[in-house]
Design a protein around this motif. Structure first.
Motif, short mmCIF file in Angstrom:
data_model
loop_
_atom_site.label_atom_id
_atom_site.label_comp_id
_atom_site.label_asym_id
_atom_site.label_seq_id
_atom_site.Cartn_x
_atom_site.Cartn_y
_atom_site.Cartn_z
N SER A 1 58.66 12.74 50.78
CA SER A 1 58.85 13.92 51.64
C SER A 1 59.57 14.99 50.82
O SER A 1 60.10 14.69 49.74
CB SER A 1 59.70 13.57 52.87
N GLY A 2 59.62 16.19 51.34
CA GLY A 2 60.40 17.25 50.70
C GLY A 2 61.87 16.87 50.65
O GLY A 2 62.57 17.15 49.67
N SER A 3 62.34 16.21 51.69
CA SER A 3 63.74 15.78 51.73
C SER A 3 64.03 14.77 50.63
O SER A 3 65.09 14.81 49.99
CB SER A 3 64.07 15.18 53.10
N TYR B 1 66.70 25.41 54.90
CA TYR B 1 66.10 24.42 55.79
C TYR B 1 67.20 23.51 56.36
O TYR B 1 68.02 22.98 55.61
CB TYR B 1 65.07 23.60 54.99
N ASP C 1 63.59 26.00 46.02
CA ASP C 1 62.69 25.39 47.01
C ASP C 1 61.59 26.41 47.29
O ASP C 1 61.84 27.45 47.90
CB ASP C 1 63.49 25.06 48.29
N SER D 1 58.33 20.91 49.85
CA SER D 1 57.86 20.04 50.92
C SER D 1 56.36 20.27 50.95
O SER D 1 55.90 21.31 51.43
CB SER D 1 58.49 20.43 52.26
N THR E 1 54.44 18.86 52.75
CA THR E 1 54.10 18.76 54.17
C THR E 1 53.58 20.09 54.72
O THR E 1 52.82 20.13 55.68
CB THR E 1 55.39 18.41 54.96
N LYS E 2 54.02 21.18 54.12
CA LYS E 2 53.78 22.51 54.67
C LYS E 2 52.51 23.12 54.08
O LYS E 2 51.46 22.57 54.28
CB LYS E 2 55.02 23.37 54.44
#
Ligand SMILES: *Cc1c(COP(=O)(O)O)cnc(C)c1O
Length: 388
Positions: free
Chosen positions: A80-82, A105, A177, A199, A201-202
């Motif tokens: 994940s980005g995290s 974020y 980021d 991330s 995810t985006k």
């Protein structure tokens, strides 16, 4: 990287970099290699893959693709980005200090303050667009500068070139980021940043069907450290997730053009709407960093935040009344989303901190999708009207 598409232009690299046809079958798409281990010819004699946490062919294709898109020399993917942000933090040691932008974020803020601080890292949160404030926050213990630009959700722009100069002068690392901009709009490594974090995810994935993260850089020493952490900690993405992000990056250039064109139309419309109090979008000349955004980014991105007249209660009502915009966390997918940062994405940031960064309780955030702009504008209009 010894890649045939290393020198190609962006959209060509997006489609091809890191993805030669499969050598055993000629399959044009990189296979989803569902395997945890690889047969060796003799002990430690293998094709570069020994165990799938350490190296994986579908992941490697994505890592090479992302490196090419960010104009880096290496990429590393995470679950994940995290997890990617966490990997950057674990390069540091107890006692080290980090200067971070204060408009970031919510999950990254939570990682820094609720997890990393317990391991002895300390953080100062400042307005990263204010170079004087950043410089003042740097101490002899500072090792890293963490910046999101455009920031989230205020869409403020920090000057990457100037921050990189400052970081170099102070002997510290600059990590950017780049989730909101994507490499199509902005390439921090070319502007002097040491690390780019995503991330995926985006926008990189782009279809709201996968969670992932990545780090890209140029320096071999940083690669060695982060590759070691990726393997030792093990927060790696699965092969199908890597495939989905690879599918996403192929259309990144096309999607970003449409996201940005739609967002500009929506932002202009909101700006003229009598029921709207404030619009934050770096592509509007009234934005306080419009000039810097124009210089640093190809286009102004797909995210807008705004305030309705009538404050918190009306904002919440409006967020529940849109029909094309779905009320959901996240951003960067093909579909338009609306969110209320104070209770959703940024709820993990204390209210006083939020207000200091300008994030009021009534702020709404849009992730403008690739639908027809006319339908998006009409949807917002009817929701604004009904929320009265
Ligand atoms: C979503 C997001 C993250 C965290 O990424 P995950 O994949 O959700 O862990 C980090 N930074 C920004 C700017 C984000 O939007």
């Amino acid at each position: 990287m010894t890649e045939p598409f290393e020198k190609a232009r962006f959209a060509t690299k997006a489609v091809h970099a890191g993805q030669p046809p499969d050598p055993t079958t000629g399959a044009i798409m990189t296979p989803v290699y569902l395997t945890s281990t690889y047969v060796q010819e003799a002990p430690d004699v293998h094709k570069g893959f020994d165990y799938a946490r350490t190296n994986h062919p579908t992941r490697l294709a994505l890592e090479r693709n992302l490196a090419a898109l960010e104009d880096g020399s290496w990429g590393l993917c995470f679950g994940s980005g995290s997890a990617a942000a966490h990997a950057v933090m674990t390069m540091l040691s107890s006692g080290d200090h980090v200067v971070s932008c204060n408009d970031l974020y919510g999950g990254t803020y939570r990682l820094f303050t609720k997890v990393m601080e317990r391991f002895g890292l300390t953080f100062s949160f400042v307005s990263a667009y204010d170079l004087g404030a950043v410089e003042k926050a740097i101490t002899p213990k500072t090792k890293l500068l963490w910046v999101e630009t455009p920031s989230n959700p205020m869409l403020l722009i920090s000057d990457i070139k100037e921050l990189a100069k400052l970081a170099k002068a102070k002997g510290i690392l600059l990590a950017v980021d780049n989730t909101f901009a994507t490499p199509y709009l902005q390439q921090p490594l070319a502007m002097g940043a040491d690390l780019v974090v995503h991330s995926t995810t985006k926008y990189m994935g782009g279809h709201s069907d996968v969670v992932g993260g990545a780090i890209v850089g140029r320096d071999k020493g940083l690669f060695d450290k982060l590759k070691f952490i990726q393997n030792a900690v093990g927060a790696v993405p699965g092969p199908l997730d890597c495939f989905l992000v690879l599918r996403g990056t192929k259309t990144l250039a096309l999607r970003m053009e449409k996201h940005c064109a739609n967002a500009l139309k929506v932002a202009k419309h909101l700006l003229e709407h009598p029921e709207i109090a404030l619009v934050h979008y770096p592509g509007l000349p009234i934005h306080k960093h419009y000039g810097l955004a124009k210089a640093q980014m190809r286009l102004a991105g797909g995210i807008i935040s705004f305030e309705l007249k009538g404050g918190l209660e009306r904002a919440k009502r409006m967020a529940g009344l849109t029909k094309v915009f779905s009320l959901a966390e996240s951003l960067g997918g093909v579909e338009s989303l609306i969110g209320h940062p104070a209770t959703m994405t940024h709820a993990s940031i204390p209210r006083e901190e939020r207000l200091k960064a300008g994030l009021t309780d009534g702020l709404l955030r849009l992730s403008v999708g690739i639908e027809d702009a006319e339908d998006l504008v009409a949807d917002l209009d009817q929701a604004i009207q009904k929320s009265l």
